[in-house]
Every structure is written in C-alpha cells, then in structure tokens.
Scaffold this motif. Structure first.
Motif, PDB file in Angstrom:
ATOM      1  N   GLN A 192      -1.564  10.205 -15.730  1.00 40.12           N
ATOM      2  CA  GLN A 192      -1.619   8.873 -16.331  1.00 40.12           C
ATOM      3  C   GLN A 192      -0.724   7.901 -15.574  1.00 40.12           C
ATOM      4  O   GLN A 192      -1.125   6.759 -15.291  1.00 40.12           O
ATOM      5  N   MET A 193       0.487   8.333 -15.247  1.00 43.17           N
ATOM      6  CA  MET A 193       1.399   7.451 -14.508  1.00 43.17           C
ATOM      7  C   MET A 193       0.831   7.108 -13.133  1.00 43.17           C
ATOM      8  O   MET A 193       0.909   5.961 -12.681  1.00 43.17           O
ATOM      9  N   SER A 194       0.249   8.106 -12.461  1.00 45.69           N
ATOM     10  CA  SER A 194      -0.350   7.857 -11.154  1.00 45.69           C
ATOM     11  C   SER A 194      -1.529   6.903 -11.276  1.00 45.69           C
ATOM     12  O   SER A 194      -1.708   6.010 -10.442  1.00 45.69           O
ATOM     13  N   GLY A 195      -2.332   7.090 -12.316  1.00 39.38           N
ATOM     14  CA  GLY A 195      -3.476   6.213 -12.533  1.00 39.38           C
ATOM     15  C   GLY A 195      -3.066   4.783 -12.777  1.00 39.38           C
ATOM     16  O   GLY A 195      -3.707   3.844 -12.289  1.00 39.38           O
ATOM     17  N   VAL A 196      -1.991   4.599 -13.530  1.00 40.08           N
ATOM     18  CA  VAL A 196      -1.498   3.242 -13.802  1.00 40.08           C
ATOM     19  C   VAL A 196      -1.069   2.563 -12.508  1.00 40.08           C
ATOM     20  O   VAL A 196      -1.364   1.382 -12.290  1.00 40.08           O
ATOM     21  N   VAL A 197      -0.404   3.293 -11.629  1.00 41.99           N
ATOM     22  CA  VAL A 197       0.030   2.711 -10.359  1.00 41.99           C
ATOM     23  C   VAL A 197      -1.179   2.326  -9.513  1.00 41.99           C
ATOM     24  O   VAL A 197      -1.228   1.227  -8.936  1.00 41.99           O
ATOM     25  N   VAL A 198      -2.166   3.206  -9.447  1.00 39.43           N
ATOM     26  CA  VAL A 198      -3.360   2.927  -8.636  1.00 39.43           C
ATOM     27  C   VAL A 198      -4.130   1.726  -9.191  1.00 39.43           C
ATOM     28  O   VAL A 198      -4.521   0.827  -8.439  1.00 39.43           O
ATOM     29  N   VAL A 199      -4.326   1.687 -10.490  1.00 39.93           N
ATOM     30  CA  VAL A 199      -5.039   0.561 -11.106  1.00 39.93           C
ATOM     31  C   VAL A 199      -4.256  -0.734 -10.920  1.00 39.93           C
ATOM     32  O   VAL A 199      -4.832  -1.787 -10.612  1.00 39.93           O
ATOM     33  N   GLY A 200      -2.940  -0.668 -11.063  1.00 40.54           N
ATOM     34  CA  GLY A 200      -2.107  -1.848 -10.835  1.00 40.54           C
ATOM     35  C   GLY A 200      -2.221  -2.357  -9.409  1.00 40.54           C
ATOM     36  O   GLY A 200      -2.298  -3.571  -9.171  1.00 40.54           O
ATOM     37  N   TYR A 201      -2.250  -1.438  -8.453  1.00 44.91           N
ATOM     38  CA  TYR A 201      -2.398  -1.831  -7.053  1.00 44.91           C
ATOM     39  C   TYR A 201      -3.758  -2.495  -6.825  1.00 44.91           C
ATOM     40  O   TYR A 201      -3.855  -3.519  -6.147  1.00 44.91           O
ATOM     41  N   ILE A 202      -4.804  -1.908  -7.393  1.00 48.62           N
ATOM     42  CA  ILE A 202      -6.149  -2.463  -7.213  1.00 48.62           C
ATOM     43  C   ILE A 202      -6.233  -3.870  -7.798  1.00 48.62           C
ATOM     44  O   ILE A 202      -6.747  -4.792  -7.152  1.00 48.62           O
ATOM     45  N   PHE A 203      -5.730  -4.047  -9.026  1.00 49.94           N
ATOM     46  CA  PHE A 203      -5.759  -5.379  -9.629  1.00 49.94           C
ATOM     47  C   PHE A 203      -4.877  -6.363  -8.857  1.00 49.94           C
ATOM     48  O   PHE A 203      -5.251  -7.529  -8.679  1.00 49.94           O
ATOM     49  N   GLY A 204      -3.730  -5.910  -8.403  1.00 49.61           N
ATOM     50  CA  GLY A 204      -2.843  -6.783  -7.630  1.00 49.61           C
ATOM     51  C   GLY A 204      -3.477  -7.233  -6.329  1.00 49.61           C
ATOM     52  O   GLY A 204      -3.412  -8.414  -5.970  1.00 49.61           O
ATOM     53  N   GLN A 205      -4.094  -6.304  -5.614  1.00 44.63           N
ATOM     54  CA  GLN A 205      -4.756  -6.662  -4.362  1.00 44.63           C
ATOM     55  C   GLN A 205      -5.960  -7.562  -4.607  1.00 44.63           C
ATOM     56  O   GLN A 205      -6.229  -8.468  -3.827  1.00 44.63           O
ATOM     57  N   PHE A 216       0.827  -1.205   0.000  1.00 44.76           N
ATOM     58  CA  PHE A 216       0.000   0.000   0.000  1.00 44.76           C
ATOM     59  C   PHE A 216       0.860   1.253   0.000  1.00 44.76           C
ATOM     60  O   PHE A 216       0.619   2.184  -0.766  1.00 44.76           O
ATOM     61  N   TRP A 217       1.861   1.294   0.856  1.00 43.42           N
ATOM     62  CA  TRP A 217       2.704   2.491   0.951  1.00 43.42           C
ATOM     63  C   TRP A 217       3.517   2.708  -0.319  1.00 43.42           C
ATOM     64  O   TRP A 217       3.679   3.844  -0.781  1.00 43.42           O
ATOM     65  N   PHE A 218       4.035   1.638  -0.913  1.00 45.21           N
ATOM     66  CA  PHE A 218       4.766   1.789  -2.173  1.00 45.21           C
ATOM     67  C   PHE A 218       3.836   2.236  -3.294  1.00 45.21           C
ATOM     68  O   PHE A 218       4.221   3.053  -4.140  1.00 45.21           O
ATOM     69  N   ALA A 219       2.610   1.746  -3.305  1.00 43.18           N
ATOM     70  CA  ALA A 219       1.647   2.174  -4.324  1.00 43.18           C
ATOM     71  C   ALA A 219       1.273   3.642  -4.120  1.00 43.18           C
ATOM     72  O   ALA A 219       1.178   4.403  -5.093  1.00 43.18           O
ATOM     73  N   LEU A 220       1.092   4.043  -2.890  1.00 47.70           N
ATOM     74  CA  LEU A 220       0.771   5.435  -2.599  1.00 47.70           C
ATOM     75  C   LEU A 220       1.910   6.363  -3.009  1.00 47.70           C
ATOM     76  O   LEU A 220       1.689   7.382  -3.680  1.00 47.70           O
ATOM     77  N   ILE A 221       3.121   5.994  -2.653  1.00 49.73           N
ATOM     78  CA  ILE A 221       4.288   6.802  -3.036  1.00 49.73           C
ATOM     79  C   ILE A 221       4.449   6.807  -4.549  1.00 49.73           C
ATOM     80  O   ILE A 221       4.718   7.857  -5.157  1.00 49.73           O
ATOM     81  N   GLY A 222       4.261   5.653  -5.173  1.00 49.68           N
ATOM     82  CA  GLY A 222       4.365   5.565  -6.622  1.00 49.68           C
ATOM     83  C   GLY A 222       3.315   6.402  -7.334  1.00 49.68           C
ATOM     84  O   GLY A 222       3.557   6.935  -8.415  1.00 49.68           O
ATOM     85  N   ALA A 223       2.138   6.523  -6.735  1.00 52.44           N
ATOM     86  CA  ALA A 223       1.087   7.334  -7.336  1.00 52.44           C
ATOM     87  C   ALA A 223       1.349   8.832  -7.132  1.00 52.44           C
ATOM     88  O   ALA A 223       0.993   9.647  -7.979  1.00 52.44           O
ATOM     89  N   LEU A 224       1.974   9.183  -6.030  1.00 56.30           N
ATOM     90  CA  LEU A 224       2.224  10.600  -5.746  1.00 56.30           C
ATOM     91  C   LEU A 224       3.482  11.148  -6.403  1.00 56.30           C
ATOM     92  O   LEU A 224       3.550  12.344  -6.708  1.00 56.30           O
ATOM     93  N   LEU A 225       4.476  10.309  -6.628  1.00 55.19           N
ATOM     94  CA  LEU A 225       5.744  10.802  -7.178  1.00 55.19           C
ATOM     95  C   LEU A 225       5.627  11.494  -8.534  1.00 55.19           C
ATOM     96  O   LEU A 225       6.241  12.550  -8.721  1.00 55.19           O
ATOM     97  N   PRO A 226       4.868  10.962  -9.498  1.00 53.72           N
ATOM     98  CA  PRO A 226       4.748  11.695 -10.770  1.00 53.72           C
ATOM     99  C   PRO A 226       4.124  13.079 -10.604  1.00 53.72           C
ATOM    100  O   PRO A 226       4.543  14.040 -11.249  1.00 53.72           O
ATOM    101  N   ILE A 227       3.155  13.196  -9.720  1.00 52.97           N
ATOM    102  CA  ILE A 227       2.517  14.491  -9.489  1.00 52.97           C
ATOM    103  C   ILE A 227       3.487  15.438  -8.801  1.00 52.97           C
ATOM    104  O   ILE A 227       3.597  16.614  -9.170  1.00 52.97           O
ATOM    105  N   ILE A 228       4.232  14.933  -7.833  1.00 55.93           N
ATOM    106  CA  ILE A 228       5.226  15.758  -7.143  1.00 55.93           C
ATOM    107  C   ILE A 228       6.320  16.191  -8.110  1.00 55.93           C
ATOM    108  O   ILE A 228       6.768  17.342  -8.086  1.00 55.93           O
ATOM    109  N   ALA A 229       6.727  15.287  -8.988  1.00 53.66           N
ATOM    110  CA  ALA A 229       7.742  15.621  -9.990  1.00 53.66           C
ATOM    111  C   ALA A 229       7.248  16.733 -10.905  1.00 53.66           C
ATOM    112  O   ALA A 229       8.007  17.636 -11.264  1.00 53.66           O
TER     113      ALA A 229
END
Length: 71
Positions: free
Chosen positions: A37-50, A10-23
């Motif tokens: 788009q990059m943040s969305g891909v991370v969130v969708v990947g996390y949802i499918f993975g979980q 969860f924490w890696f997915a959250l950080i992964g989703a926020l990093l592109p926006i912060i960048a």
C-alpha cells in the motif's frame, strides 16, 4: 524516456516505492499489505505529480490586466 532517468523526482519516487518492500523483507516489522500500500501510494503520487507538471508545461499562461474604473 532517457530524460526521465535523469530526473531526481523519478529516482526519489522509485526509492520511495521500494523502501517499504525492502523494509518488509529485511525487518519483517512492516506487513506485506502495508508495504504494498505504501509503495502504491508513492507510485500513484508520482504519476499524478508528473501529470500535473506535464499539463502545466503544455498550458499557455498569459497575464491579464483588469482596469478598474474609479468614478
């Protein structure tokens, strides 16, 4: 829900989703569309993975043996 907050996934997915926006905010090298788009891909990947992990935890696994008749 509290066990999700303790999850490293969860924490890696959250950080992964926020990093592109912060960048995008701090550097401007990444466009808003690309950052979202990059943040969305991370969130969708996390949802499918979980979903996959939860589905596998609920599935009953059994080992079956196949006996081959050699005549």
């Amino acid at each position: 829900m509290l066990e999700k907050l303790k999850s490293r996934k969860f924490w890696f997915a959250l950080i992964g989703a926020l990093l592109p926006i912060i960048a995008q905010v701090f550097t401007g090298e990444v466009g808003w569309e690309a950052a979202l788009q990059m943040s969305g891909v991370v969130v969708v990947g996390y949802i499918f993975g979980q979903s996959y992990v939860d589905g596998q935890a609920g599935a009953v696994t059994s080992a079956t043996a196949v006996i081959v008749d050699e005549e």
